[in-house]
Write a protein that holds these residues in place. Structure first.
Motif, PDB file in Angstrom:
ATOM      1  N   ASN A  52      61.110  15.989 -32.512  1.00 11.23           N
ATOM      2  CA  ASN A  52      61.904  15.419 -31.427  1.00 11.23           C
ATOM      3  C   ASN A  52      63.357  15.271 -31.874  1.00 11.23           C
ATOM      4  N   LEU A  53      64.241  16.128 -31.378  1.00  8.61           N
ATOM      5  CA  LEU A  53      65.643  16.115 -31.792  1.00  8.61           C
ATOM      6  C   LEU A  53      66.407  14.911 -31.264  1.00  8.61           C
ATOM      7  N   ASN A  54      65.855  14.194 -30.318  1.00  9.45           N
ATOM      8  CA  ASN A  54      66.480  12.971 -29.828  1.00  9.45           C
ATOM      9  C   ASN A  54      65.819  11.730 -30.421  1.00  9.45           C
ATOM     10  N   GLY A  55      65.017  11.938 -31.441  1.00 11.94           N
ATOM     11  CA  GLY A  55      64.307  10.829 -32.073  1.00 11.94           C
ATOM     12  C   GLY A  55      65.034  10.318 -33.299  1.00 11.94           C
ATOM     13  N   ARG A  56      64.292  10.170 -34.364  1.00 15.45           N
ATOM     14  CA  ARG A  56      64.843   9.590 -35.573  1.00 15.45           C
ATOM     15  C   ARG A  56      65.358  10.674 -36.521  1.00 15.45           C
TER      16      ARG A  56
END
Length: 153
Positions: A52-56
Motif C-alpha cells: 500500500n503506497l499510501n500506507g506506512r
C-alpha cells in the motif's frame, strides 16, 4: 529483465509529486503539526506490487523492505527494525543493490558498502522510498549517471 529508468507516475502515493524528469520526488501535503519533532524520516527500499503506497514506510508492512535514515535500522515486513547501518540525512547518497543472482540486498552510503541487509528474496520487486515530513525531497539515479559505488563484477 527491464530495469527502471524513472518513477512510475501512475503508481505512487497521492501525497507525492514527481518532477518532469521522473527522478525527483517531493512530499507535498498539508499537515497540522500538533507536536513538532526534531527530525525527519526517509526510508529507502523496495516492495512488491501489493504494498500500500499510501500506507506506512517501506518495511513496516508486509511485502516491503527498507533502510531507515533516522535509525539506521532495516525493516522487513514489520514496524520494529533491526540494527543495520549508519543513519543518513541531507547530503548523503544511499544506494540499494538488489542482487537477483543470489537474492540478496545490500545498501551503500556515500559509495561505501554497508553489508547485506536482506536474503532469500523472491518475486517481482519495485524501488520504493518513504518520505515522512512535509518538505522532504530526494532525487534518484537509476543508472543514467555513474554510481558512487563501484560494483565489482
Amino acid at each position: 529483465m527491464d530495469l527502471p529508468t524513472a518513477w512510475n507516475l501512475d503508481n505512487k502515493s497521492t501525497n507525492l509529486n514527481v518532477d518532469s524528469s521522473g527522478l525527483r520526488v517531493n512530499y507535498e501535503n498539508e499537515v497540522d503539526i500538533i507536536d513538532e519533532g526534531k527530525d525527519t524520516c526517509i526510508t529507502i527500499g523496495f516492495c512488491k506490487k501489493s504494498f500500500n503506497l499510501n500506507g506506512r514506510m517501506p518495511g513496516w508492512d508486509d511485502d516491503s523492505w527498507g533502510y531507515g535514515g533516522y535509525s539506521g535500522n532495516f525493516y522487513c515486513c514489520f514496524v520494529i527494525g533491526s540494527p543495520y547501518g549508519p543513519s543518513f540525512s541531507t547530503g548523503d547518497t544511499i544506494g540499494c543493490c538488489l542482487n537477483f543472482k543470489n537474492n540478496t540486498v545490500f545498501y551503500t552510503k556515500n559509495g561505501v558498502n554497508i553489508g547485506i541487509a536482506f536474503r532469500n528474496l523472491k518475486g517481482t520487486l519495485y524501488p520504493c522510498v518513504g518520505l515522512h515530513s512535509h518538505g522532504d525531497s530526494i532525487e534518484v539515479n537509476f543508472g543514467s549517471r555513474k554510481f558512487k559505488y563501484a560494483v565489482n563484477t
